[in-house]
Design an enzyme around this catalytic site. Structure first.
Site, mmCIF file in Angstrom:
data_model
loop_
_atom_site.group_PDB
_atom_site.id
_atom_site.type_symbol
_atom_site.label_atom_id
_atom_site.label_comp_id
_atom_site.label_asym_id
_atom_site.label_seq_id
_atom_site.Cartn_x
_atom_site.Cartn_y
_atom_site.Cartn_z
ATOM 1 N N GLU A 2 1.977 1.851 -3.452
ATOM 2 C CA GLU A 2 0.896 2.433 -4.268
ATOM 3 C C GLU A 2 0.930 3.968 -4.158
ATOM 4 O O GLU A 2 0.804 4.681 -5.148
ATOM 5 C CB GLU A 2 -0.453 1.875 -3.810
ATOM 6 C CG GLU A 2 -1.649 2.485 -4.529
ATOM 7 C CD GLU A 2 -2.808 2.809 -3.594
ATOM 8 O OE1 GLU A 2 -3.220 3.987 -3.550
ATOM 9 O OE2 GLU A 2 -3.289 1.882 -2.909
ATOM 10 N N HIS A 3 1.127 4.483 -2.942
ATOM 11 C CA HIS A 3 1.260 5.941 -2.750
ATOM 12 C C HIS A 3 2.500 6.474 -3.480
ATOM 13 O O HIS A 3 2.456 7.534 -4.098
ATOM 14 C CB HIS A 3 1.409 6.271 -1.256
ATOM 15 C CG HIS A 3 0.120 6.258 -0.490
ATOM 16 N ND1 HIS A 3 -0.332 7.346 0.219
ATOM 17 C CD2 HIS A 3 -0.818 5.295 -0.322
ATOM 18 C CE1 HIS A 3 -1.481 7.048 0.800
ATOM 19 N NE2 HIS A 3 -1.804 5.804 0.495
ATOM 20 N N GLU A 63 -3.348 7.821 8.016
ATOM 21 C CA GLU A 63 -4.515 7.144 7.425
ATOM 22 C C GLU A 63 -4.910 5.960 8.299
ATOM 23 O O GLU A 63 -6.083 5.713 8.551
ATOM 24 C CB GLU A 63 -4.099 6.655 6.028
ATOM 25 C CG GLU A 63 -5.226 6.277 5.107
ATOM 26 C CD GLU A 63 -4.709 5.776 3.755
ATOM 27 O OE1 GLU A 63 -5.169 4.713 3.324
ATOM 28 O OE2 GLU A 63 -3.838 6.441 3.143
ATOM 29 N N HIS A 103 0.820 -1.211 0.000
ATOM 30 C CA HIS A 103 0.000 0.000 0.000
ATOM 31 C C HIS A 103 0.857 1.266 0.000
ATOM 32 O O HIS A 103 0.537 2.241 -0.682
ATOM 33 C CB HIS A 103 -0.936 -0.048 1.211
ATOM 34 C CG HIS A 103 -1.764 1.182 1.377
ATOM 35 N ND1 HIS A 103 -1.709 1.963 2.503
ATOM 36 C CD2 HIS A 103 -2.636 1.784 0.542
ATOM 37 C CE1 HIS A 103 -2.530 2.990 2.351
ATOM 38 N NE2 HIS A 103 -3.103 2.907 1.177
#
Length: 455
Positions: A71-72, A148, A68
């Site tokens: 992905e950023h 997040e 993840h």
């Protein structure tokens, strides 16, 4: 007569679903990139999606969350496209773009006017191999992900409960780790971890390119060859997965967190599709989920919410497609004055009735019509058509199975639904998670009201 009429109506409903799968073309480039094109000429738009078969289930313990975070990082620039420029160029072309990571895959997409497909391909193929991964940018981005995690999991009681439920229900399979990663893994992650992940999995032979819209397949294949075809294939590491050993009795957990209401989740281990032509249990479980919770007249809502007023809301979750093992989940919030124990007893009673008496033909028809109608509505969306193809391919099935899967759902019998209820909704494979609400402080109430930010 009614049965015949229903069968004919079902056939009419299914027609667009099968027609929607016409016009799908596939080609694998010499570097192993699979390109799938869905021609749909209703509007002059196109969707491009690149799916990498790498998600959080490919991470090792101690390095969770890296799929993840990468992905950023994919939006942080290459040598020819500086940081922030990717999104700006797509927006300037009147398009929109985003990405998502799951336990099974990571995908990147753009939706824009069909004339701008070459731009989308140029940008996406560039970051497939030329990503810049600096320590500074990584340090900034991992902080964004930690924040997040705080707002979406640590401060969200239900998300926290689900995370702890998965970590309890799965003993060995990597589905026990959250996609966003454990906080201490994020704290100790470095740019080297992201580089290693990128080098290992971001290769054309580990990806599927899906293009849907007002395009001609032959032209898309030529474009894909020009932009992606030049990227060399890589040797992929052997994937090592532990299978999940059988559970040997009910597991229970209680999570205490500041929340308004108590909440209950009951999760049973269940199979997923491995052979769409031969398997039948996953289809029967899909229908079972619809019988329990599909609309107003479904059993849980009708009995537990409206008649017995045991619950203010109930729900059922089951996904028949995944790379890893499956879970059949029932959840609910007790009505005011009712306890979680009473709700659990009510849910158990519904399961027993189903297992003992089965389902009626009427219920079966309703669920099948519903499944079909929702498929047909979804096919109206270009984005969803591409999603369905990418997802099916990324978990190891074929997009060619999609019409067959719909057919097999329609063929499920009442007896099969009763059989899977007996086989899988049993205590030995059950994990029960309860949210025990702590009082919300006034500061937290204020914060919860303010916590709405999009990624």
């Amino acid at each position: 007569m009614r049965a015949k009429l229903f069968g004919f109506l079902l056939f009419l409903l299914l027609l667009p679903a099968f027609a929607a799968h016409a016009g799908v073309f596939e080609k694998t480039l010499s570097n192993g990139l699979k390109v799938i094109v869905k021609e749909d000429h209703r509007a002059p738009v196109v969707v491009q999606q690149v799916w990498y078969r790498a998600g959080s289930m490919d991470e090792s313990a101690g390095a969770t969350g890296i799929a993840h975070v990468l992905e950023h990082m994919m939006f942080k620039g290459t040598r020819s496209v500086p940081k922030g420029e990717f999104s700006k160029r797509i927006a300037a072309a009147g398009g929109r773009e985003n990405a998502f990571t799951s336990s099974d895959y990571t995908a990147y997409f753009q939706q824009l006017h069909k004339s701008r497909l070459p731009l989308a391909m140029k940008l996406e193929s560039d970051r497939m191999r030329n990503l810049l991964l600096s320590e500074t940018e990584f340090g900034k981005e991992v902080k964004v992900v930690m924040e997040e995690r705080r707002t979406r999991t640590d401060d969200e009681p239900r998300a926290l409960l689900y995370e702890k439920l998965m970590a309890t229900a799965y003993q060995e399979h990597p589905y026990r780790h959250p996609v966003i990663g454990w906080m201490n893994d994020l704290q100790s992650a470095g740019a080297g971890d992201a580089r290693e992940w990128y080098r290992r999995w971001y290769a054309p032979n580990n990806a599927t390119l899906v293009v849907a819209g007002d395009v001609k397949a032959a032209e898309v294949f030529a474009l894909a060859q020009r932009h992606y075809g030049v990227i060399p294939a890589r040797k992929l590491p052997a994937r090592k997965y532990s299978s999940e050993p059988p559970q040997l009795g009910t597991k229970r957990l209680v999570v205490k967190a500041p929340a308004k209401l108590p909440y209950l989740v009951m999760a049973y281990h269940a199979p997923v599709l491995r052979d769409p032509a031969q398997d039948w249990r996953p289809y029967a479980l899909e229908v079972l989920a619809g019988v329990l919770d599909g609309n107003e007249s479904a059993r849980l809502n009708k009995t537990l919410v409206r008649e017995q007023q045991l619950a203010s809301s109930t729900g059922v979750g089951y996904d028949s497609t995944a790379r890893g093992p499956g879970m059949f989940v029932l959840e609910g919030t007790p009505s005011e004055g009712k306890s979680v124990a009473e709700l659990e007893a009510g849910l158990r009673e519904q399961i027993s009735l189903l297992a003992r008496d089965g389902v009626s033909e009427e219920e079966l028809k309703r669920v099948k019509a519903q499944v079909t109608a929702s498929e047909v509505y979804k096919r109206d969306s270009l984005f969803y058509q591409a999603m369905q193809i990418g997802q099916t391919e990324s978990i190891g099935l074929s997009h060619k199975d999609i019409p067959l899967m719909l057919q097999k759902l329609q063929a499920v019998t009442a007896q099969q639904v009763q059989e899977v209820a007996n086989e899988f909704l049993k205590d030995d494979s059950l994990t029960v998670a309860t949210l025990d609400p702590l009082p919300l402080s006034s500061e937290r109430k204020r914060m919860k009201g303010a916590n709405h930010h999009a990624h």
